[in-house]
Design a protein around this motif. Sequence first.
Motif, mmCIF file in Angstrom:
data_model
loop_
_atom_site.group_PDB
_atom_site.id
_atom_site.type_symbol
_atom_site.label_atom_id
_atom_site.label_comp_id
_atom_site.label_asym_id
_atom_site.label_seq_id
_atom_site.Cartn_x
_atom_site.Cartn_y
_atom_site.Cartn_z
ATOM 1 N N UNK A 302 0.820 -1.213 0.000
ATOM 2 C CA UNK A 302 0.000 0.000 0.000
ATOM 3 C C UNK A 302 0.858 1.269 0.000
ATOM 4 N N UNK A 303 2.053 1.210 0.559
ATOM 5 C CA UNK A 303 2.934 2.376 0.582
ATOM 6 C C UNK A 303 3.288 2.845 -0.827
ATOM 7 N N UNK A 304 3.215 1.914 -1.794
ATOM 8 C CA UNK A 304 3.574 2.233 -3.182
ATOM 9 C C UNK A 304 2.347 2.404 -4.068
ATOM 10 N N UNK A 305 1.187 2.703 -3.469
ATOM 11 C CA UNK A 305 -0.070 2.733 -4.216
ATOM 12 C C UNK A 305 -0.034 3.703 -5.394
ATOM 13 N N UNK A 306 0.616 4.831 -5.237
ATOM 14 C CA UNK A 306 0.633 5.825 -6.318
ATOM 15 C C UNK A 306 1.295 5.253 -7.569
ATOM 16 N N UNK A 307 2.417 4.587 -7.391
ATOM 17 C CA UNK A 307 3.117 3.965 -8.519
ATOM 18 C C UNK A 307 2.333 2.757 -9.052
ATOM 19 N N UNK A 308 1.854 1.924 -8.155
ATOM 20 C CA UNK A 308 1.156 0.698 -8.553
ATOM 21 C C UNK A 308 -0.131 1.007 -9.317
ATOM 22 N N UNK A 309 -0.841 2.033 -8.901
ATOM 23 C CA UNK A 309 -2.112 2.410 -9.536
ATOM 24 C C UNK A 309 -1.913 2.755 -11.011
ATOM 25 N N UNK A 310 -0.784 3.380 -11.323
ATOM 26 C CA UNK A 310 -0.501 3.802 -12.695
ATOM 27 C C UNK A 310 0.257 2.739 -13.494
ATOM 28 N N UNK A 311 0.698 1.695 -12.831
ATOM 29 C CA UNK A 311 1.499 0.665 -13.492
ATOM 30 C C UNK A 311 0.670 -0.125 -14.503
ATOM 31 N N UNK A 312 1.252 -0.421 -15.627
ATOM 32 C CA UNK A 312 0.590 -1.246 -16.637
ATOM 33 C C UNK A 312 0.704 -2.713 -16.226
ATOM 34 N N UNK A 313 -0.422 -3.349 -16.005
ATOM 35 C CA UNK A 313 -0.453 -4.737 -15.552
ATOM 36 C C UNK A 313 -0.591 -5.658 -16.750
ATOM 37 N N UNK A 314 0.192 -6.718 -16.785
ATOM 38 C CA UNK A 314 0.188 -7.638 -17.918
ATOM 39 C C UNK A 314 -1.142 -8.349 -18.107
ATOM 40 N N UNK A 315 -1.364 -8.834 -19.319
ATOM 41 C CA UNK A 315 -2.593 -9.554 -19.646
ATOM 42 C C UNK A 315 -2.759 -10.764 -18.737
ATOM 43 N N UNK A 316 -3.953 -10.922 -18.201
ATOM 44 C CA UNK A 316 -4.251 -12.091 -17.390
ATOM 45 C C UNK A 316 -3.731 -12.041 -15.974
ATOM 46 N N UNK A 317 -3.321 -10.845 -15.500
ATOM 47 C CA UNK A 317 -2.793 -10.716 -14.148
ATOM 48 C C UNK A 317 -3.647 -9.730 -13.340
#
Length: 325
Positions: A302-317
């Motif tokens: 959760x501490x990295x939510x800002x980065x994770x929210x904008x991260x492109x997540x691979x297909x099927x993940x």
Amino acid sequence: MKAAIIEKLGKTPKYKDFPNPKIENDEQLLLEVKAAAVKNLDKIRASGEHYASHKEMPAIVGMDGVGFLQDGTRVYAQGITGMIAEKALINKNSYTLIPENLDFNTAAALPNAVLGGAMALKVRGEIKPGYTVLINGATGVTGQLAVQLAKYYGAKTIISTGRNPESLEKTKRLGAEKTVSLKQEDSAFIAEIQNIHKETPIDLVIDYLWGKPIELIITALKGGGLNNFTHKTRIVTVGSMAGENINLASGILRSSAIEILGSGFGSLSKTDLEGFHKEVLPEMFQLAADGKLKIELVQGDIKDIEHLWEQKIGIGKRLVISINQ
């Protein structure tokens, strides 16, 4: 407490302090949240583009999650308050127990995919052992889960469609016997579906794409007119990644034994949703705990939510946010 906060619609959530939620009546319970999945719906609500977007700011993002009740019970629930936070309020009559041998991150990732897969197959599609099932758009998280569940529910033949060749190949390892690429020419795609339908008549289509792909499938399944009996095929649409609208001639439905239904909150009854929480989801949790149901995760704190929210997540993940684990 710490939480993932948006202060304005359309902005990226930030890791910030927020007041602890307070129980207001006997119908509420306090959950110590341990993990929450980030789904498309979470992002659309936070963007302000959904009819159920956040109304009051600042707001905690996340609609559902997993964690501990105050007596130590491990549960999944939808939140009365935002769930990507250290604590949240839930309804005391609406939670699902999590097996002790199932990790929190997997438990957090499963429910949304199970809702879009199991309910479409079992409740709306009324799948029966021996069915031939086509999963249209099988390369996403829910599509991959639907392939596994179609096999679990007794489908004899499973066909998967998609654009990504590597992800399509993966669906074979999950239970699909045949794959059909959506990247080929329309005429070739239609001919391939027609050949499959002729050899093993398709009983059920679970559709995550809508738009042009489902138009092509309907064209492949349509009847030929007078005295030309057709096989009954039920199409259950769950998503619209390829477009919200299609062209559908009345004559196609009059000349074919095609049924078209939807699967989503509005199409599922109160009894259906109670069954989801009390029967379907516990069964799926146990399958996952036993290693018989797979879902691929991208995990972050959760501490990295800002980065994770904008991260492109691979297909099927599926992206899962861990909280004080």
